[in-house]
Scaffold this active site. Structure first.
Site, PDB file in Angstrom:
ATOM      1  N   GLU A 212      36.464  38.086  41.534  1.00 35.23           N
ATOM      2  CA  GLU A 212      37.006  36.831  41.019  1.00 35.23           C
ATOM      3  C   GLU A 212      37.512  37.100  39.608  1.00 35.23           C
ATOM      4  O   GLU A 212      36.729  37.172  38.663  1.00 35.23           O
ATOM      5  CB  GLU A 212      35.922  35.741  41.032  1.00 35.23           C
ATOM      6  CG  GLU A 212      35.333  35.472  42.414  1.00 35.23           C
ATOM      7  CD  GLU A 212      36.366  34.951  43.406  1.00 35.23           C
ATOM      8  OE1 GLU A 212      37.390  34.383  42.961  1.00 35.23           O
ATOM      9  OE2 GLU A 212      36.158  35.108  44.618  1.00 35.23           O
TER      10      GLU A 212
ATOM     11  N   CYS B 248      39.038  30.767  33.642  1.00 31.41           N
ATOM     12  CA  CYS B 248      39.930  31.677  34.376  1.00 31.41           C
ATOM     13  C   CYS B 248      41.076  30.945  35.065  1.00 31.41           C
ATOM     14  O   CYS B 248      42.128  31.530  35.317  1.00 31.41           O
ATOM     15  CB  CYS B 248      39.137  32.507  35.388  1.00 31.41           C
ATOM     16  SG  CYS B 248      38.253  31.519  36.609  1.00 31.41           S
TER      17      CYS B 248
END
Length: 456
Positions: free
Chosen positions: A209, A243
């Site tokens: 991720e 993110c």
């Protein structure tokens, strides 16, 4: 105890099959849910020390969403664990076919500093639900929160079932040199490449991720006021250290001035005339990242903000105008409260710009045009995103979350968390009542003709 001994201990416990029954998994998820609630105040205090997160933001973006994920897994766990019946082909008659979920075994979860609770305990919940044993490596940057995670896990689980390894690079290297059955990593693309390289030596599957420069396209027909409000909300959660935060804006040149005006309005609406003094504005994780972010602010491009508080390592929300694709701020993921704005002449130009760069983790599009929505979705590759909003795709238990290309691989959240930490075995259960002779040797001409008929 060495890292090697820790992993060996986890594997020995896994091989007892203690972590596999439904009742065990359910009980362990319930323990995690209870522990998070009991540690709520300690978690909030640690998050404030590490990131300056207010109590409300800590609950919204870390504690609440983690509890929600656990509740979802508890509600659906029995169904997730069931075998999935499949059709049996005539070539296997008489038989039953099904897919059976099985734990991978010993899992390593390496979590980042920006959402240290959510991005540690949500994957942990998925690994527990799937029946694995787990080694957790939290970030050394968010050290106060890592200490709380260590205490929470130690007081909740047997060490041979779930354990935490604290430390920095040396401990990371030691862990990555071990043989795990699955590695789940959240962090930067550069470190993700190292994780994947290390995992490949043991043929260990990974979820990565990662991140990237997530674009926000604002078309000329967008609701500018609401678009600006939602962009600022998504950009300034955790002061941009997210993110999936909108990294930069691609605005239709027709509406860019109006958009900038509204963006400034909502920064002031959320954080007042002096954002650096507002108690809800968090801080940058450390001086290293603070210095990097300050270096990305070109004063001649600032239309709002640009103020810094070196003592408290804070940066006011900053909007940059007249940014070019060659500007330093466009060369790396920002991961801070700096929002550059570029313009485009046509939606085709915007699409070309997005596609000229590595695949982002998220893409946000503000428009009311079905044609533009179709163009962007059909032509741009990205992990996930929103139309007329930002960030909210991450909060759904019903939507898998993950990247593509440079922004990562593998997905989790909700059912996808269970799936990620499970290996799905294809099984045929054959009957002993009847046996088709056609498959056995020798295969003569008559059998071959019959096989051709069956396999057509």
């Amino acid at each position: 105890m060495t890292v090697s001994e820790i992993v060996s201990r986890q594997r020995n416990y896994y091989q007892t099959n203690a972590s596999k029954p439904y009742e065990f998994r359910k009980a362990e998820l319930e323990k995690l849910y209870k522990a998070i609630n009991e540690y709520e105040q300690k978690i909030k205090e640690a998050l404030f020390k590490d990131l300056g997160k207010s109590s409300g933001e800590a609950y919204l973006t870390e504690i609440g969403v983690t509890l929600k994920e656990i509740k979802y897994l508890l509600k659906h766990l029995k169904k997730f664990m069931k075998n999935d019946k499949r059709k049996t082909e005539i070539t296997n008659f008489p038989a039953k076919s099904f897919i059976s979920p099985s734990p991978f075994g010993v899992v390593l979860i390496m979590s980042p500093w920006n959402y240290p609770i959510y991005l540690t305990l949500a994957p942990l919940a998925g690994a527990i639900a799937a029946g694995n044993t787990v080694v957790i490596k939290p970030s050394n940057y968010s050290s106060n929160t890592s200490d709380v995670i260590y205490d929470l896990i130690k007081s909740t689980y047997k060490e041979e079932y779930v354990t935490v390894v604290k430390g920095g690079r040396e401990e990371n290297q030691d862990l990555l040199n071990q043989k795990f059955d699955y590695i789940f990593f959240t962090g930067s693309t550069s470190v993700g490449k190292i994780v994947m390289e290390k995992a490949s030596k043991n043929l260990t599957p990974v979820s990565l991720e990662l991140g990237g420069k997530s674009p926000t396209i604002v078309a000329s027909d967008a609701n500018i006021d609401l678009s600006a409000k939602r962009i600022i909300f998504g950009k300034l959660i955790n002061v941009g250290q997210t993110c999936v935060a909108p990294d930069y804006i691609l605005a239709d040149k027709v509406i860019v001035e109006n958009l900038i005006e509204k963006l400034i309005y909502y920064v002031k609406e959320f954080y007042g005339e002096k954002p650096l003094e507002h108690p809800s504005l968090g801080k940058i994780i450390n001086e290293k990242h603070f210095g990097r972010l300050v270096g990305l602010i070109d004063k001649q491009d600032v239309v709002f903000g640009g103020d810094i508080d070196k003592k408290n390592i804070k940066i006011s929300p900053t909007i940059l105008r007249n940014v070019s694709s060659d500007s330093p701020v466009m060369q790396e993921e920002i991961f801070g409260p700096i929002l550059p704005i570029l313009t485009y002449d046509s939606i085709e130009d915007a699409i070309r710009f997005v596609n000229s760069r590595p695949h982002p983790l998220a893409l946000y599009l503000f428009t009311n045009s079905k044609v533009i929505i179709k163009q962007v979705l059909n032509n741009c590759s990205f992990g996930g995103g929103c139309i007329n909003d930002t960030i909210m795709q991450v909060a759904s238990d019903y939507l898998p979350f993950g990247g593509v290309g440079d922004s990562g691989m593998g997905k989790y959240h909700g059912k996808a968390s269970f799936d990620t930490f499970s290996h799905y075995r294809s099984i045929i259960k054959k009957s002993n009542v009847f046996d088709l002779p056609i498959r056995y040797f020798p295969i003569n001409e008559k059998k071959e003709k019959l096989i051709k008929q069956v396999l057509k």
